[in-house]
Design a protein around this motif. Sequence first.
Motif, PDB file in Angstrom:
ATOM      1  N   ASP A  30     -32.426 -13.110  46.334  1.00 27.23           N
ATOM      2  CA  ASP A  30     -31.733 -12.416  45.246  1.00 27.23           C
ATOM      3  C   ASP A  30     -30.456 -13.168  44.886  1.00 27.23           C
ATOM      4  N   LEU A  31     -30.099 -13.128  43.605  1.00 29.47           N
ATOM      5  CA  LEU A  31     -28.948 -13.884  43.102  1.00 29.47           C
ATOM      6  C   LEU A  31     -27.860 -12.955  42.569  1.00 29.47           C
ATOM      7  N   TYR A  32     -26.623 -13.415  42.680  1.00 29.56           N
ATOM      8  CA  TYR A  32     -25.518 -12.711  42.013  1.00 29.56           C
ATOM      9  C   TYR A  32     -25.544 -13.066  40.530  1.00 29.56           C
ATOM     10  N   MET A  33     -24.848 -12.252  39.730  1.00 25.21           N
ATOM     11  CA  MET A  33     -24.866 -12.432  38.274  1.00 25.21           C
ATOM     12  C   MET A  33     -24.482 -13.851  37.853  1.00 25.21           C
ATOM     13  N   ASP A  34     -23.431 -14.409  38.441  1.00 22.86           N
ATOM     14  CA  ASP A  34     -22.999 -15.764  38.075  1.00 22.86           C
ATOM     15  C   ASP A  34     -24.092 -16.794  38.342  1.00 22.86           C
ATOM     16  N   GLN A  35     -24.831 -16.602  39.436  1.00 24.54           N
ATOM     17  CA  GLN A  35     -25.922 -17.521  39.767  1.00 24.54           C
ATOM     18  C   GLN A  35     -27.073 -17.401  38.765  1.00 24.54           C
ATOM     19  N   VAL A  36     -27.342 -16.170  38.312  1.00 25.60           N
ATOM     20  CA  VAL A  36     -28.383 -15.946  37.298  1.00 25.60           C
ATOM     21  C   VAL A  36     -28.001 -16.648  35.998  1.00 25.60           C
ATOM     22  N   ILE A  37     -26.743 -16.489  35.589  1.00 30.63           N
ATOM     23  CA  ILE A  37     -26.257 -17.116  34.351  1.00 30.63           C
ATOM     24  C   ILE A  37     -26.343 -18.637  34.455  1.00 30.63           C
ATOM     25  N   THR A  38     -25.986 -19.188  35.608  1.00 32.17           N
ATOM     26  CA  THR A  38     -26.076 -20.639  35.822  1.00 32.17           C
ATOM     27  C   THR A  38     -27.526 -21.114  35.729  1.00 32.17           C
ATOM     28  N   LEU A  39     -28.447 -20.362  36.319  1.00 37.45           N
ATOM     29  CA  LEU A  39     -29.875 -20.703  36.260  1.00 37.45           C
ATOM     30  C   LEU A  39     -30.344 -20.771  34.803  1.00 37.45           C
ATOM     31  N   PHE A  40     -29.976 -19.769  34.011  1.00 41.52           N
ATOM     32  CA  PHE A  40     -30.375 -19.738  32.598  1.00 41.52           C
ATOM     33  C   PHE A  40     -29.762 -20.898  31.825  1.00 41.52           C
ATOM     34  N   ASN A  41     -28.486 -21.126  32.041  1.00 46.05           N
ATOM     35  CA  ASN A  41     -27.807 -22.192  31.302  1.00 46.05           C
ATOM     36  C   ASN A  41     -28.342 -23.569  31.671  1.00 46.05           C
ATOM     37  N   ASP A  42     -28.739 -23.747  32.931  1.00 40.18           N
ATOM     38  CA  ASP A  42     -29.307 -25.025  33.365  1.00 40.18           C
ATOM     39  C   ASP A  42     -30.713 -25.244  32.810  1.00 40.18           C
ATOM     40  N   LYS A  43     -31.537 -24.198  32.876  1.00 42.07           N
ATOM     41  CA  LYS A  43     -32.958 -24.349  32.565  1.00 42.07           C
ATOM     42  C   LYS A  43     -33.296 -24.147  31.090  1.00 42.07           C
ATOM     43  N   LEU A  44     -32.442 -23.418  30.360  1.00 41.43           N
ATOM     44  CA  LEU A  44     -32.768 -23.109  28.961  1.00 41.43           C
ATOM     45  C   LEU A  44     -31.756 -23.681  27.970  1.00 41.43           C
ATOM     46  N   ALA A  45     -30.960 -24.627  28.412  1.00 38.21           N
ATOM     47  CA  ALA A  45     -29.938 -25.226  27.532  1.00 38.21           C
ATOM     48  C   ALA A  45     -30.568 -25.838  26.283  1.00 38.21           C
ATOM     49  N   HIS A  46     -31.810 -26.327  26.397  1.00 36.59           N
ATOM     50  CA  HIS A  46     -32.483 -26.952  25.244  1.00 36.59           C
ATOM     51  C   HIS A  46     -32.772 -25.961  24.114  1.00 36.59           C
ATOM     52  N   LEU A  47     -32.671 -24.657  24.387  1.00 40.71           N
ATOM     53  CA  LEU A  47     -32.939 -23.657  23.366  1.00 40.71           C
ATOM     54  C   LEU A  47     -31.721 -23.351  22.487  1.00 40.71           C
ATOM     55  N   LYS A  48     -30.568 -23.883  22.878  1.00 40.44           N
ATOM     56  CA  LYS A  48     -29.353 -23.630  22.101  1.00 40.44           C
ATOM     57  C   LYS A  48     -29.395 -24.431  20.801  1.00 40.44           C
ATOM     58  N   ARG A  49     -29.028 -23.773  19.714  1.00 44.42           N
ATOM     59  CA  ARG A  49     -28.979 -24.465  18.428  1.00 44.42           C
ATOM     60  C   ARG A  49     -27.729 -25.329  18.332  1.00 44.42           C
ATOM     61  N   SER A  50     -26.621 -24.825  18.922  1.00 47.89           N
ATOM     62  CA  SER A  50     -25.383 -25.608  18.972  1.00 47.89           C
ATOM     63  C   SER A  50     -24.767 -25.446  20.353  1.00 47.89           C
ATOM     64  N   ASP A  51     -23.820 -26.305  20.677  1.00 51.82           N
ATOM     65  CA  ASP A  51     -23.192 -26.260  21.998  1.00 51.82           C
ATOM     66  C   ASP A  51     -22.444 -24.950  22.246  1.00 51.82           C
ATOM     67  N   ASP A  52     -22.032 -24.281  21.169  1.00 50.96           N
ATOM     68  CA  ASP A  52     -21.280 -23.026  21.311  1.00 50.96           C
ATOM     69  C   ASP A  52     -22.180 -21.833  21.614  1.00 50.96           C
ATOM     70  N   ASP A  53     -23.481 -21.968  21.396  1.00 50.47           N
ATOM     71  CA  ASP A  53     -24.399 -20.854  21.649  1.00 50.47           C
ATOM     72  C   ASP A  53     -24.428 -20.494  23.127  1.00 50.47           C
ATOM     73  N   LYS A  54     -24.620 -19.218  23.390  1.00 50.38           N
ATOM     74  CA  LYS A  54     -24.721 -18.728  24.767  1.00 50.38           C
ATOM     75  C   LYS A  54     -26.152 -18.273  25.027  1.00 50.38           C
ATOM     76  N   ILE A  55     -26.731 -18.762  26.095  1.00 51.77           N
ATOM     77  CA  ILE A  55     -28.076 -18.332  26.483  1.00 51.77           C
ATOM     78  C   ILE A  55     -28.005 -16.955  27.126  1.00 51.77           C
ATOM     79  N   LEU A  56     -27.062 -16.793  28.043  1.00 50.12           N
ATOM     80  CA  LEU A  56     -26.912 -15.526  28.764  1.00 50.12           C
ATOM     81  C   LEU A  56     -25.460 -15.389  29.218  1.00 50.12           C
ATOM     82  N   THR A  57     -24.911 -14.194  29.074  1.00 51.44           N
ATOM     83  CA  THR A  57     -23.537 -13.924  29.517  1.00 51.44           C
ATOM     84  C   THR A  57     -23.515 -12.628  30.323  1.00 51.44           C
ATOM     85  N   LYS A  58     -22.396 -12.379  31.011  1.00 52.73           N
ATOM     86  CA  LYS A  58     -22.238 -11.116  31.751  1.00 52.73           C
ATOM     87  C   LYS A  58     -22.332  -9.927  30.806  1.00 52.73           C
ATOM     88  N   THR A  59     -21.711 -10.055  29.637  1.00 51.52           N
ATOM     89  CA  THR A  59     -21.740  -8.966  28.655  1.00 51.52           C
ATOM     90  C   THR A  59     -23.170  -8.652  28.234  1.00 51.52           C
TER      91      THR A  59
END
Length: 200
Positions: A30-59
């Motif tokens: 099991d992962l903490y929230m920050d680890q989940v967000i890091t996993l998403f940002n690492d693995k799905l970064a190619h889905l961002k249209r621009s560098d400012d887009d967020k894949i997943l956030t705490k909010t």
Amino acid sequence: MELDIEELNLLLEKLFLYEDIELSDIPDLDLYMDQVITLFNDKLAHLKRSDDDKILTKTMINNYAKAKILIPPNKKKYTKNHIVLLILIYYLKQNLSINDIYLLFKDMIEALNSADKEHVEIQKIYESFLHIKKAQADKISEDLSEKIDLIHKNTQGLNPETMKSEQMLITVLALINEANILKRLAEKIIDDFFADNGFR
């Protein structure tokens, strides 16, 4: 100059349609929230249209929990099932409202919150989705080629000097039309099979 299928295929390649978070990429621990967000940002970064887009956030995660489309974490930790749900939410929210996603997931969330959660096959559902997604990616280039042929046939009367940009505009219109039809079909499935007491 006319619209060129090779040019569009190069754009398609930049979408990295075959890159996904596989079940094997999700830790069994099991992962903490920050680890989940890091996993998403690492693995799905190619889905961002621009560098400012967020894949997943705490909010986002907190909002999904409030909307009851995500099961609550267990002692602030997220399981493999949580992560699979978050991936599915990510894909669905590109075109569906949170309310539609709630209707889709309502029965599954109830089951995952119950004592009988071992029988919920969310990981198998996700695996099936990935196989279908890859098959669709294989077909996109072929379908696009057919669309371009159709656009060429129907735009021969355009001004040769502006033809390419006008064909690009028509390509966008055709793609958005198809996306809208498919979105409406998805919404109709939700309305007819999920909105009234869930899919049975």
